[in-house]
Design an enzyme around this catalytic site. Sequence first.
Site, PDB file in Angstrom:
ATOM      1  N   GLY A 112       0.184   2.443 -11.234  1.00 16.31           N
ATOM      2  CA  GLY A 112      -0.156   1.069 -10.900  1.00 16.31           C
ATOM      3  C   GLY A 112       1.019   0.160 -10.601  1.00 16.31           C
TER       4      GLY A 112
ATOM      5  CG  ASN B 158       2.102  -0.072  -4.532  1.00 13.18           C
ATOM      6  OD1 ASN B 158       2.745  -0.784  -3.760  1.00 13.18           O
ATOM      7  ND2 ASN B 158       2.316   1.228  -4.666  1.00 13.18           N
TER       8      ASN B 158
ATOM      9  CG  LEU C  55      -3.659   9.211  -5.530  1.00 11.45           C
ATOM     10  CD1 LEU C  55      -2.892  10.214  -6.383  1.00 11.45           C
ATOM     11  CD2 LEU C  55      -2.793   8.760  -4.346  1.00 11.45           C
TER      12      LEU C  55
ATOM     13  CG  ASN D  23      -4.332   3.286   1.755  1.00  2.65           C
ATOM     14  OD1 ASN D  23      -4.252   3.324   0.528  1.00  2.65           O
ATOM     15  ND2 ASN D  23      -3.884   4.276   2.518  1.00  2.65           N
TER      16      ASN D  23
ATOM     17  CG  HIS E 247       0.294   6.778   3.761  1.00  2.00           C
ATOM     18  ND1 HIS E 247      -0.379   7.706   2.993  1.00  2.00           N
ATOM     19  CD2 HIS E 247       1.214   7.473   4.473  1.00  2.00           C
ATOM     20  CE1 HIS E 247       0.111   8.903   3.247  1.00  2.00           C
ATOM     21  NE2 HIS E 247       1.076   8.797   4.144  1.00  2.00           N
TER      22      HIS E 247
ATOM     23  CG  ASP F 260      -3.401   7.941   5.314  1.00  2.00           C
ATOM     24  OD1 ASP F 260      -3.684   7.006   4.546  1.00  2.00           O
ATOM     25  OD2 ASP F 260      -2.993   9.050   4.914  1.00  2.00           O
TER      26      ASP F 260
ATOM     27  CD  GLU G  84       4.705   2.723  -1.750  1.00  2.00           C
ATOM     28  OE1 GLU G  84       3.700   2.554  -2.439  1.00  2.00           O
ATOM     29  OE2 GLU G  84       5.308   3.808  -1.713  1.00  2.00           O
TER      30      GLU G  84
HETATM   31  C1  GAR Z   1       2.376   4.903  -4.090  1.00  2.00           C
HETATM   32  O1  GAR Z   1       3.586   5.412  -3.591  1.00  2.00           O
HETATM   33  C2  GAR Z   1       1.357   4.808  -2.962  1.00  2.00           C
HETATM   34  O2  GAR Z   1       1.905   4.448  -1.743  1.00  2.00           O
HETATM   35  C3  GAR Z   1       0.848   6.231  -2.929  1.00  2.00           C
HETATM   36  O3  GAR Z   1       0.742   6.617  -4.280  1.00  2.00           O
HETATM   37  C4  GAR Z   1       1.719   5.899  -5.047  1.00  2.00           C
HETATM   38  C5  GAR Z   1       1.031   5.217  -6.189  1.00  2.00           C
HETATM   39  O4  GAR Z   1       1.915   4.568  -7.050  1.00  2.00           O
HETATM   40  N1  GAR Z   1      -0.390   6.297  -2.219  1.00  2.00           N
HETATM   41  C6  GAR Z   1      -0.742   7.332  -1.471  1.00  2.00           C
HETATM   42  O5  GAR Z   1      -0.064   8.325  -1.356  1.00  2.00           O
HETATM   43  C7  GAR Z   1      -2.066   7.178  -0.744  1.00  2.00           C
HETATM   44  N2  GAR Z   1      -2.207   8.160   0.280  1.00  2.00           N
HETATM   45  P1  GAR Z   1       1.442   3.383  -8.013  1.00  2.00           P
HETATM   46  O6  GAR Z   1       0.222   3.877  -8.787  1.00  2.00           O
HETATM   47  O7  GAR Z   1       2.629   3.201  -8.932  1.00  2.00           O
HETATM   48  O8  GAR Z   1       1.156   2.161  -7.182  1.00  2.00           O
END
Ligand code: GAR
Length: 206
Positions: A14, A16, A89, A106, A108, A149, A179
Amino acid sequence: MLRARIAVLVSGGGTNLQALIDCQARGELPHGVLSLVVADKAGIGAIERAQCHDIACAVIPRREPGFEERVQKALTAYEIDMVVLAGFLGILSGDFIETFGKPIINIHPSLIPSFCGKGFYGLKVHQAALDYGVKVTGATVHFVNAIPDGGKIIAQKAVDILPGDTPETLQHRVMEQAEWKLLPAAAEQVARELVEKGKTTWNDRI
Ligand code: GAR
């Protein structure tokens, strides 16, 4: 003031989500309000982040039958105007996207159209970039449609790959440099557009 009510879907630590929470706390999400976090499994770090900041949190296991129907119900119950996938995911079905009928965005961790689509998530994306030998990667925020995506791009930011990078060091640099800035800014942009188009009903002065 009218604001767009935002739900954030999460599957992991989490960070992001935290970037969105911090952005709101700084007053940099003036057209949105973080109203609901949906975690797709129990025990993930994102749940604690939501709880620490008094954001309602629903845990709806993605692998259980009826996942999308339950999420849809929660979005309706919380009068959600837009959804942010922040490290979510799973892949949402076309039916889900159509039924919700409001913006879903989203983040990515690559420069789409590289290293994206089904099977590219989390550290796998960075491993693929390193295996290919690209010298620049980054992150993309895009609208979600039925193609994984594949929706319209809202924002992108490039990040250098450095000698000796591992998937973990690269993931952290992409998060920090791209991000955590891109996602909150895109959420505010989409929320502002919803407010300006009169597509929100929630008023925080009522
Ligand atoms: C992040 O890097 C996000 O961009 C990626 O998973 C990670 C989650 O981190 N998302 C994907 O790969 C989606 N296809 P977080 O839980 O610390 O935000």
